[in-house]
Design an enzyme around this catalytic site. Structure first.
Site, PDB file in Angstrom:
ATOM      1  N   LEU A  51       0.855  -1.188   0.000  1.00 12.88           N
ATOM      2  CA  LEU A  51       0.000   0.000   0.000  1.00 12.88           C
ATOM      3  C   LEU A  51       0.891   1.237   0.000  1.00 12.88           C
ATOM      4  O   LEU A  51       1.868   1.305   0.745  1.00 12.88           O
ATOM      5  CB  LEU A  51      -0.903   0.026   1.240  1.00 12.88           C
ATOM      6  N   ASP A  52       0.557   2.209  -0.839  1.00 14.56           N
ATOM      7  CA  ASP A  52       1.305   3.465  -0.863  1.00 14.56           C
ATOM      8  C   ASP A  52       1.199   4.159   0.498  1.00 14.56           C
ATOM      9  O   ASP A  52       0.216   3.959   1.229  1.00 14.56           O
ATOM     10  CB  ASP A  52       0.752   4.401  -1.937  1.00 14.56           C
TER      11      ASP A  52
END
EC number: 5.4.99.25
Length: 272
Positions: A37-38
């Site tokens: 996940l960013d």
């Protein structure tokens, strides 16, 4: 300690930094995660400890469901709430028009990954090049959109819930959506709420055999698994080629059958 669970990564931390906090929390050095996940995104992150870190490739991790907020009229180099270069006040759209585009963007979609992405170019992450102002030559990809619905529209913010295949970029979906409207848009928030069957449940330890994408197989002489002895295909209940798991009371193994030969992929993995 073997353990697999769905954690909830908060906004503002990289997936690696978040994993470090979990290692300290559970006092376990051997840990890994699946589905990066960013930093600006939050939500479900599959985390494993011990031997279970070797199981990610066998897990059923698709489809993935996200809640996303599209900020209409905004141009960002990274298609998120960073690197914003322009904010325009644009006219409000008719909800029916937005829904029409949502309906059009179902099924297989071709896209180019964002410049600010974890894709590797000759061993270097694309986002590392982008930070230096170097544009990477990223190859077109495909994602599948299984479902998408509008949750609310409070101009210029459009909230959607979208279910996609593994490897999809919601930022790229946002870019394509905006292009159909003839505007720029970026994501102001992103939350992954489901990854395959994994949902957040207070980091509860899960029975991994309910989450691996393999069929069970059976053998009468279970002691062969305990000792890692050679298995012949005739000793198994199912002989078709493919990957299977076989379990005993305390352990399980993952095997592969190919050309009437049985090969251990993982052996004697302790149940948690």
């Amino acid at each position: 300690m073997n353990k697999i669970f769905a954690a909830f990564k908060p906004r503002g931390l990289s997936s690696n930094a978040f994993l470090s906090t979990l290692k300290k929390k559970y006092k376990n050095k051997k840990a890994g995660y699946s589905g990066t996940l960013d930093p600006f995104a939050k939500g479900v992150l599959i985390v494993a400890f011990g031997q279970y870190t070797k199981l990610f490739r066998f897990l059923k991790k698709t489809p993935k469901t996200y809640k996303a907020t599209l900020w209409l009229g905004v141009y960002s180099l990274s298609l998120d709430d960073q690197n914003i270069k322009e904010i325009k006040n644009i006219k409000e759209f008719d909800l029916a028009n937005l829904q029409q585009i949502i309906d059009q963007m179902q099924g297989i979609i071709s896209y180019t990954p964002p410049q600010f992405s974890a894709k590797r170019i000759n061993g270097t992450r694309a986002y590392e090049l982008a930070k230096k102002g170097i544009e990477a030559n990223l190859k077109p990809c495909q994602m599948e959109v299984f479902d998408c619905k509008i949750l609310s529209y409070n101009h210029p913010f459009l909230n959607i819930e979208i279910t996609v295949s593994e490897g999809a970029y919601i930022r790229s979906y946002c870019e394509l959506f905006a292009r159909k409207l003839g505007i720029n848009a970026t994501l102001s928030s992103l939350e992954r709420i489901k990854e395959g069957k994994f949902v957040y449940n207070n980091e509860k330890s899960l029975n991994v055999l309910k989450y691996i994408d393999l069929k069970p197989n059976f053998i009468k002489e279970l002691n062969k698994l305990e000792n890692g002895a050679k298995i012949f295909v005739e000793e198994l209940e199912f002989h078709d080629e493919g990957d299977y798991y076989i379990e005993t009371e305390k352990y399980f193994s993952i095997i592969n059958i190919k050309e009437n030969t049985v090969k251990y992929l993982l052996n004697k993995v302790e149940k948690c």
